[in-house]
Design an enzyme around this catalytic site. Structure first.
Site, PDB file in Angstrom:
ATOM      1  N   LYS A   1       0.838  -1.200   0.000  1.00 56.91           N
ATOM      2  CA  LYS A   1       0.000   0.000   0.000  1.00 56.91           C
ATOM      3  C   LYS A   1       0.876   1.254   0.000  1.00 56.91           C
ATOM      4  CE  LYS A   1      -3.591   2.299   2.702  1.00 56.91           C
ATOM      5  NZ  LYS A   1      -4.555   2.208   3.796  1.00 56.91           N
TER       6      LYS A   1
ATOM      7  N   GLU B   1      10.491  -4.583   4.652  1.00 55.28           N
ATOM      8  CA  GLU B   1      10.609  -6.001   4.279  1.00 55.28           C
ATOM      9  C   GLU B   1      10.263  -6.192   2.796  1.00 55.28           C
ATOM     10  OE1 GLU B   1       8.934  -4.732   6.863  1.00 55.28           O
ATOM     11  OE2 GLU B   1       8.737  -6.189   8.502  1.00 55.28           O
TER      12      GLU B   1
ATOM     13  N   GLY C   1      -4.946  -1.937   4.901  1.00 49.33           N
ATOM     14  CA  GLY C   1      -4.142  -3.068   4.425  1.00 49.33           C
ATOM     15  C   GLY C   1      -4.814  -4.408   4.682  1.00 49.33           C
ATOM     16  N   ARG C   2      -5.289  -4.619   5.907  1.00 47.17           N
ATOM     17  CA  ARG C   2      -5.862  -5.942   6.249  1.00 47.17           C
ATOM     18  C   ARG C   2      -7.264  -6.127   5.694  1.00 47.17           C
ATOM     19  NH1 ARG C   2      -4.642  -2.636  10.268  1.00 47.17           N
ATOM     20  NH2 ARG C   2      -6.279  -1.790  11.616  1.00 47.17           N
TER      21      ARG C   2
ATOM     22  N   GLU D   1      -4.529  -6.682  14.974  1.00 43.46           N
ATOM     23  CA  GLU D   1      -4.054  -5.365  14.524  1.00 43.46           C
ATOM     24  C   GLU D   1      -5.207  -4.361  14.549  1.00 43.46           C
ATOM     25  OE1 GLU D   1      -2.337  -4.127  10.402  1.00 43.46           O
ATOM     26  OE2 GLU D   1      -0.606  -4.767  11.553  1.00 43.46           O
TER      27      GLU D   1
ATOM     28  N   HIS E   1      -4.497 -32.843  17.639  1.00 39.08           N
ATOM     29  CA  HIS E   1      -3.316 -33.593  18.072  1.00 39.08           C
ATOM     30  C   HIS E   1      -2.218 -32.653  18.561  1.00 39.08           C
ATOM     31  CE1 HIS E   1      -4.820 -37.496  16.674  1.00 39.08           C
ATOM     32  NE2 HIS E   1      -5.477 -36.751  15.791  1.00 39.08           N
TER      33      HIS E   1
ATOM     34  N   LYS F   1       9.188  -0.496  14.337  1.00 41.07           N
ATOM     35  CA  LYS F   1       9.765  -0.216  13.007  1.00 41.07           C
ATOM     36  C   LYS F   1      10.881   0.818  13.127  1.00 41.07           C
ATOM     37  CE  LYS F   1       5.640  -0.727  10.086  1.00 41.07           C
ATOM     38  NZ  LYS F   1       4.673   0.004   9.288  1.00 41.07           N
TER      39      LYS F   1
END
Ligand code: F6P
Length: 510
Positions: A200, A206, A260-261, A346, A370, A479
């Site tokens: 965005k 990253e 973003g999400r 978030e 499990h 950050k």
């Protein structure tokens, strides 16, 4: 009723309640009142630990908190993300083409339709080979580079929908760990690979590091001019995509009113549209739009996102349940818990007057059984569970689907009913709450509806908790510190840190 009175009335309903298994007999109509169908999904909240009185008190809390008014403001494109001065209008991205939507008073639908048409043309072009690699032959593989909201949604959609033998392969790289990009590039042929960089902001450290590595990989194999034909970008920052060298006709934009999400519906979903085909992507949008229509029009007491939010609020704030497990009994939905971790934590893991988002974790059933189900059944903390099951198998031996479904129902029943036994280690207290969400089939439309269900659930929780669910200031401090420490690891001057961090930096520098 005031919000404070509504909270108090809800808390009052928590004491003296029967075990859930007994409430079914004591409360006629419980199952009908607490289960409903929405946009093709069946949702059953009757195994939650609320009595009918608590259920109605929770709905009264939603009324007092003005969920209906805030919902109207959201859909009207008002500035609900106040700290960033933005609307949150992801619903406009999936709305039918004849609807008109505005963000903060400005019409958005013409631009949304234009971008959608450009995405459709690009997806069709990549699929048919009309949009080709530098050597004129079709792309066989897409590498999608992005992180957080620019990764988790598309990754989930691809895993849920990918054909068993895809014509176009799709891989994702998110982590800045060099191991991930190395592993992704190793099996790929640069001459046949389209790299789609998704960010965005187009500044996320990253993503930009991975994008530079992929661009170098392309340029080394194909030369600089040809490498450009293998790049596309998705961003709101068109200056930065141009500066990176992505040709303008390979850039697909979206606006800052898409969080973003919440962005998988935008051009962020382009790699899925290319690899799955445009028809599948459109059906995905339509499924979410159906959930939008349900959310915006159903009364609060028959509204799936509202009731799911209230069940979570009741567990979190009244019963002090600090974690929740999400267990999809569908291997293809195994990334759903990871997607929800960003969506829920978030969005709503923020300062608030009352306990807000708790920990969300999960794993596909039966694998989770499990691993952590021992604790769900007998652990000292009660952890509510969202079970998600799909009636029809998409593929594989049919008898195994029945086993999968039997396990899902059995776990939910066991959590609720428990079992008496003489030996303490065989004893199950039961009365452990869960929700059940049933899909008929795992198809683009039902996946879209499922994701939209949780998006709106998160919004309703934010309203009740008085949180802006659409910003994420809590990620900024880390950050900034990472930027400083990176300089130090690269040999720059030492900054002031706590003794532990200083010692660790020295150790890493060797
Ligand atoms: O983690 C913070 C965050 O801003 C997320 O909200 C977002 O989805 C992610 O980083 C990636 O951001 P971008 O799409 O700008 O690269």
């Amino acid at each position: 009723m005031s919000v404070e009175d509504a909270w108090k009335a809800l808390a009052d309903q928590a004491s003296g309640v029967l075990p859930v298994r007994e409430m079914f007999a004591a409360e006629p109509g419980r199952l009908e009142a607490m289960s409903l169908d929405a946009a093709g999904l069946h949702i059953d909240l009757s195994k939650q630990a609320w009595s009918s009185a608590a259920f109605h008190a929770a709905i009264a809390l939603a009324r007092a908190a003005d969920v209906a008014g805030r919902r109207a403001a959201l859909f009207a494109g008002e500035v609900v993300n106040v700290s960033e001065g933005r609307a949150a209008l992801h619903m406009a991205l999936r709305a039918p083409t004849d609807e008109t939507w505005s963000a903060d008073g400005a019409p958005v639908s013409p631009e949304v339709q234009k971008t959608r048409a450009a995405m459709a043309a690009f997806a069709e072009g990549v699929g048919s080979g009309r949009i080709a690699a530098a050597d004129g032959r079709a792309f066989e593989h897409i590498l999608h580079i992005g992180i957080g909201g620019s990764d988790l949604g598309p990754r989930l959609v691809w895993e849920a929908m990918r054909p068993l033998k895809p014509k176009i392969g799709l891989n994702f790289v998110a982590n800045v760990d060099p191991a991930e990009i190395a592993a992704a590039l190793a099996p790929l042929n640069p001459a046949r690979t389209l790299v789609i960089i998704v960010s965005k902001t187009f500044t996320t450290a990253e993503t930009m590091a991975n994008a530079r590595a992929a661009r170098t990989w392309l340029e080394t194999a194909l030369g600089e001019p040809d490498a450009k034909a293998h790049l596309a970008a998705i961003s709101t920052n068109l200056e930065a995509t141009a500066a990176f060298g992505v040709p303008a006709d390979r850039v697909f934009g979206f606006r800052d009113w898409v969080g973003g999400r919440f962005s998988v519906w935008s051009s962020v979903g382009l790699s899925c549209a290319c690899a799955l085909g445009w028809a599948a992507f459109e059906a995905f949008l339509a499924g979410a739009a159906a959930m939008d229509r349900h959310f915006v029009s159903a009364p609060l007491e028959r509204n799936a996102p509202v009731l799911m939010a209230l069940a979570n609020v009741y567990n979190r704030d009244v019963l002090d349940r600090r974690a929740r497990a999400v267990v999809p009994y569908a291997q293809r939905l195994r990334l759903f818990p990871a997607f929800l971790q960003q969506l829920e934590m978030e969005s709503n893991g923020k300062p608030s007057r009352r306990p807000s988002a708790g920990v969300v974790f999960g794993e596909a059933g039966t694998n989770g059984q499990h691993a952590f189900f021992q604790m769900l059944h007998q652990g000292s903390d009660i952890v509510p569970v969202d079970f998600i099951a799909v009636r029809e198998a998409r593929e594989g031996p049919p008898d195994q689907q029945a086993m999968l479904l039997a396990n899902c129902l059995a776990q939910a029943e066991a959590l609720m009913t428990g079992a008496d036994a003489v030996e303490p280690h065989r004893r199950f207290t039961g009365d452990r709450p869960s929700s059940m969400i049933l899909l008929d089939r795992l198809a683009p439309a039902s996946l879209g509806a499922l994701i939209a269900l949780y998006e709106h659930k998160v919004f309703v929780e934010g309203v009740v908790w008085e949180i802006n669910s659409f910003d994420q200031w809590g990620v900024e401090l880390g950050k900034a510190l990472a930027g400083r420490i990176l300089g130090e690891l690269a040999g720059g001057p030492a900054a002031l840190h706590d003794p532990s961090t200083t010692a660790l930096i020295a150790r890493l520098k060797g």
